[in-house]
Scaffold this active site. Structure first.
Site, PDB file in Angstrom:
ATOM      1  N   TYR A 176      13.360  22.118 -19.531  1.00 21.99           N
ATOM      2  CA  TYR A 176      14.740  22.599 -19.467  1.00 21.99           C
ATOM      3  C   TYR A 176      14.985  23.249 -18.106  1.00 21.99           C
ATOM      4  CZ  TYR A 176      14.751  21.431 -24.405  1.00 21.99           C
ATOM      5  OH  TYR A 176      14.660  20.750 -25.592  1.00 21.99           O
ATOM      6  N   GLY A 320       4.852  27.158 -35.810  1.00 25.10           N
ATOM      7  CA  GLY A 320       6.146  26.493 -35.862  1.00 25.10           C
ATOM      8  C   GLY A 320       6.296  25.705 -37.133  1.00 25.10           C
ATOM      9  N   ARG A 321       5.932  24.412 -37.074  1.00 22.77           N
ATOM     10  CA  ARG A 321       6.114  23.539 -38.224  1.00 22.77           C
ATOM     11  C   ARG A 321       5.311  23.998 -39.444  1.00 22.77           C
ATOM     12  NH1 ARG A 321       4.797  18.026 -35.257  1.00 22.77           N
ATOM     13  NH2 ARG A 321       3.543  19.472 -34.030  1.00 22.77           N
ATOM     14  N   GLU A 412      -0.836   7.510 -64.227  1.00 23.05           N
ATOM     15  CA  GLU A 412      -1.129   6.803 -62.979  1.00 23.05           C
ATOM     16  C   GLU A 412      -2.072   5.647 -63.295  1.00 23.05           C
ATOM     17  OE1 GLU A 412      -1.894   4.982 -59.689  1.00 23.05           O
ATOM     18  OE2 GLU A 412      -0.309   6.493 -59.756  1.00 23.05           O
ATOM     19  N   LYS A 430      -4.962   9.847 -38.353  1.00 26.01           N
ATOM     20  CA  LYS A 430      -3.976  10.259 -39.349  1.00 26.01           C
ATOM     21  C   LYS A 430      -4.607  11.010 -40.525  1.00 26.01           C
ATOM     22  CE  LYS A 430      -0.329   7.924 -40.191  1.00 26.01           C
ATOM     23  NZ  LYS A 430       0.555   6.925 -40.806  1.00 26.01           N
ATOM     24  N   ALA A 457       1.054   2.652 -67.457  1.00 24.17           N
ATOM     25  CA  ALA A 457       1.822   3.147 -68.600  1.00 24.17           C
ATOM     26  C   ALA A 457       2.861   2.122 -69.026  1.00 24.17           C
ATOM     27  CB  ALA A 457       2.497   4.457 -68.236  1.00 24.17           C
TER      28      ALA A 457
END
Length: 664
Positions: A176, A320-321, A412, A430, A457
Site C-alpha cells: 500500500y 488473523g484467520r 455414513e 494440503k 442408509a
C-alpha cells in the site's frame, strides 16, 4: 488457575500500555463498515466476539485516512473526519467491556486500489507504476500532497485516540502507499522521496512522526513487510535498516509481515504455507529494532505461539484467520483445551468472500461476520433427527442438531467419516484439512450423536427412527464416462484415489480432466514417482479453474514446472488397451501414449435420491452440501448451519434458548 502456556498468557507492554496477554487480533478487511465509513452494528458485534474470546488486544481493520483516494475497498472503515469518532467510540467501548485493549490501523491504499473505490479518480502512488494485480495506472503524488497526507495521518491518529483506542497502527506493509514508498520496485522517484533507501524512507518516517504526535502518549505500531518477494522490492536486509529508523521516528512496536498484492501468496498464505514461517523474520527485525515486535502468519496452534514468545523471537503473536475460525482460541488455549480449538486450515474461503466483494466469512464458522443474525435455538426437545452422510456438512449438521436439543443419528456408508475431507487433504501441501476432519471426528466421538457407519442408509432405516426431520448430506458421485478399461490399463476415478478407495497401479498414469481434482491428483501421483499425462479438453491451459485464487496460482505453477507431469490440451481420452492410451485432438487425430492406468476427473454430480423418498413419507428433509450442489467445504458447512437454524426457529414460541457457541 495457571495458564497452560505461561509465556503466551503473561502480561505484555507497549509503551505505557499493559496488555493482559501476548495475543493480538491481526487487522483483517471485513467489508462490514457502513457506507459512510462508520462502524456498523455488524462490525461492532464481530469485533466484540473476538474480544470476548480472550485476546489481549484487537487491532481493528484498515481505516482510511484520506477518502476517497486512499480507499482500498468498499465499504471501508474511515477515520478521516470528526463525524466518524462517535461510531468508533461505540466499538472501543465494546472491546473494552470484554477486557481487551483496542488499536486502530491507519491506512492509505496507494496504487493497490480501483477507480470504482476512489470515486473515479486515479490512484496516487510514489510513482506512476501500475500494480500488476490492480492494473490501474496511478499518478505520482506531488510533494505538496505528500506534506498534506502526512498531516492527515497525524489528524487520523488524534481522532482514533479521541474515540477511545488504546493504540494506533500505521499500515506500512503489503504494497500500500507507505510500503510502496519504501519499495524500490514501486518507488522510482527522482526527487527527495525516491532513489536511495534513505530517500524512500523520507515519507514513511514523516508519517510516523506525525502519528506519534497525534497519538500523544498512546503506543504507535508500524506494520512492515520484512520481505516483499518481488524483483526490486523490499528485502529483509533493507527492512533491518528501516526498522531502527521507524523506531527513532516514534514507533513503539513493529508488526512484521510480508508480501504485496503481487505476491498475495506471501501475504494471505495458501493452505501449503507452513506454520510460523514468518517468525524467523520477526526475530531478525526484533534484534535490530529495540522495541517489541509482533509476529503474524499461519500460527494455528498455541504451541507455536508459546515458543515464539518463550525463545525471544517475538513479544506478541497476532492471530488473523485463526480467530475467524474460532473466536475462543485464546480462552481455550489458556485453559489447555487445545483439542477444542476449531482449526483454521488456510483454505482462504474468507479471502474469496472479500474478492467477490462480500462480507467476510469463514468456511468452518458460519457465524463469523454474521454475529448479529438470529442464532440457532435450543428447541429440539429430545425429538429424533437423522443425518445421512458423514462428510463435513453431515458431521456439522449432526453436531448442531444435537446442540439444539435433538436426539441425532448419523448414517455414513463408508467405514470412516469425512472421506471428502480426506480427498481435500491428501494432495501435496494440503494436510491442514486433516486437522478439520480430525476435529469434527473427535467432537462427534465426545458427543451423544449415534453413529451408524459402514452401510448405506435406506429410506426404511431413516423412517424407523420416526424422525422429526432429516438432513441428506450424501455428497456427490463421480460423473460417468463411457470408457472401458482393460487388464493392462484399468480405468478408475481420481477422487477415489485421493480418498484411498482406489489404489495406484504401475506405470505412467493418464488423468482425464484438468479441474481442481485432476490437477491435485496429478501432483499427488507425480509425488509417488510416476509419470503423469494430464489431459484437458480445453485448448487453453485453464487448469484448476474453480480452485481458490491464491492456491490456484501456486498449484498451476507447480504443475507446469514438474518434470513428471506432461499437460496435453485440446485432447480427450478416446481408447485404452494393450498398455497404451489413445488421445484424440480437436482435429480428430489420434495420439498414442504408454500408460498403466487412467484416472477420470471429469466432475462430480449431486447424489440426493434419498431425499425424495423421505419427503414422500412426510419427513421434513433438508438437502445440503454436494448433495444440493457440488462445491467447497465451506458451502457444505454453511448449508448445514442454515438448515439447522431454519429448523430450530420455525414455529418457535420465543421461549427456546439461543445456541451461541457453535458445536461444530
Amino acid at each position: 488457575m495457571d495458564p497452560a502456556f505461561p509465556h503466551l498468557f503473561s502480561p505484555g507492554r507497549l509503551r505505557n500500555l499493559e496488555l493482559p496477554n501476548r495475543l493480538v487480533m491481526a487487522p483483517m478487511e471485513s467489508n462490514m463498515a457502513a457506507e459512510d465509513g462508520s462502524v456498523s452494528d455488524a462490525m461492532l458485534a464481530y469485533y466484540a466476539a473476538r474480544a470476548a474470546g480472550g485476546v489481549g488486544m484487537v487491532i481493528v481493520e484498515y481505516a482510511c485516512v484520506d477518502r476517497p483516494t486512499g480507499l482500498g475497498g468498499a465499504p471501508q472503515l474511515g477515520i478521516d473526519d470528526d463525524s466518524l469518532i462517535a461510531s468508533h467510540r461505540r466499538l472501543t467501548a465494546a472491546i473494552a467491556a470484554h477486557g481487551a485493549r483496542s488499536c486502530l490501523q491507519l491506512f492509505h491504499a496507494g496504487r493497490q486500489t480501483l477507480r470504482r473505490f476512489t470515486g473515479g479518480r486515479a490512484p496516487v502512488a510514489a510513482s506512476a507504476i501500475a500494480c500488476r494485480v490492480y492494473r490501474e495506472e496511478p499518478r505520482a503524488i506531488t510533494v505538496p500532497e505528500i506534506e498534506e497526507l502526512v498531516r492527515k495521518f497525524g489528524d487520523a491518529a488524534a481522532r482514533a485516540i479521541a474515540a477511545g483506542y488504546d493504540a494506533v497502527e500505521i499500515h506500512g506493509a503489503h504494497g500500500y502507499l507507505i510500503g510502496g514508498f519504501l519499495s524500490g520496485a514501486a518507488n522510482r522517484r527522482t526527487d527527495a522521496y525516491g532513489g536511495s533507501l534513505e530517500n524512500r524512507m523520507r515519507f514513511p518516517l514523516a508519517v510516523v512522526s506525525a502519528v506519534r504526535h497525534g497519538a500523544g502518549e498512546a503506543p504507535v505500531i508500524v506494520r512492515l513487510s520484512a520481505e516483499e518477494f518481488i524483483e526490486g522490492g523490499t528485502t529483509l536486509d533493507e527492512a533491518e535498516r528501516i526498522a531502527p529508523r521507524l523506531v527513532a521516528a516514534g514507533a513503539d512496536a513493529l508488526h512484521v509481515s510480508t508480501g504485496t498484492a503481487e505476491r498475495m501468496d506471501r501475504n494471505v498464505d495458501p493452505v501449503s504455507a507452513p506454520q510460523g514461517w514468518r517468525i524467523p523474520l520477526a526475530s531478525r527485525i526484533r534484534a535490530v529494532a529495540g522495541v517489541p515486535v509482533l509476529t503474524v502468519g499461519v500460527i494455528r496452534q498455541p504451541e507455536i505461539a508459546e515458543r515464539a514468545i518463550a525463545d525471544g523471537s517475538a513479544d506478541f503473536v497476532a492471530l488473523g484467520r485463526a480467530l475467524l475460525a474460532d473466536p475462543q482460541w485464546p480462552d481455550k488455549a489458556r485453559r489447555g483445551a487445545v483439542a477444542d480449538i476449531r482449526p483454521c486450515t488456510s483454505c482462504n474461503w474468507c479471502v474469496d468472500q472479500l474478492l467477490a466483494h462480500k462480507r467476510l466469512g469463514c468456511a468452518e464458522n458460519p457465524r463469523a461476520g454474521r454475529e448479529t443474525e438470529p442464532p440457532i435455538l435450543r428447541s429440539g426437545a429430545g425429538r429424533a433427527a437423522a443425518v445421512v452422510g458423514g462428510g463435513p456438512g453431515g458431521m456439522v449438521a449432526a453436531l448442531l442438531l444435537q446442540d439444539a436439543g435433538f436426539r441425532v443419528t448419523l448414517f455414513e456408508k463408508a467405514a470412516t467419516l469425512g472421506l471428502g475431507l480426506v480427498a481435500s487433504a491428501t494432495p501435496p501441501g494440503k494436510d491442514k484439512f486433516f486437522w478439520y476432519r480430525d476435529y469434527l471426528v473427535r467432537r462427534l466421538a465426545d458427543s451423544g450423536v449415534e453413529l451408524r457407519l459402514g452401510a448405506a442408509a435406506t429410506a426404511d432405516d431413516v423412517l424407523a427412527l420416526r424422525p422429526a426431520l432429516a438432513v441428506v448430506a450424501t455428497g456427490a458421485a463421480n460423473r460417468a464416462f463411457p470408457l472401458a478399461g482393460s487388464a493392462s490399463v484399468p480405468v478408475g476415478f481420481a477422487h477415489d484415489l485421493l480418498t484411498g478407495e482406489t489404489t495406484l497401479g504401475n506405470g505412467p498414469v493418464v488423468i482425464a480432466g484438468s479441474g481442481e481434482t485432476g490437477c491435485e491428483c496429478a501432483e499427488h501421483v507425480a509425488e509417488s514417482g510416476r509419470d503423469v499425462i494430464l489431459v484437458s479438453r480445453s485448448p487453453e491451459r485453464r487448469l484448476a479453474r474453480r480452485a481458490q485464487y491464491v492456491y490456484r496460482r501456486q498449484l498451476v505453477a507447480r504443475l507446469e514446472s514438474n518434470p513428471r507431469i506432461r499437460i496435453e490440451t485440446g485432447m480427450q481420452v478416446a481408447a485404452v488397451g494393450d498398455g497404451r492410451v489413445v488421445l484424440r485432438d480437436q482435429e480428430g487425430a489420434d495420439h498414442s501414449h504408454a500408460a498403466g492406468q487412467v484416472l477420470l476427473a471429469l466432475g462430480r454430480v449431486p447424489e440426493n435420491g434419498l431425499a425424495d423418498a423421505l419427503r414422500a413419507a412426510g419427513v421434513p428433509t433438508h438437502v445440503i452440501g454436494d448433495s444440493r450442489e457440488v462445491g467447497r467445504i465451506g458451502d457444505a458447512v454453511h448449508d448445514a448451519y442454515a438448515a439447522v437454524r431454519s429448523v430450530t426457529r420455525a414455529g418457535g414460541d420465543g421461549r427456546a434458548e439461543p445456541v451461541l457457541a457453535l458445536a461444530c
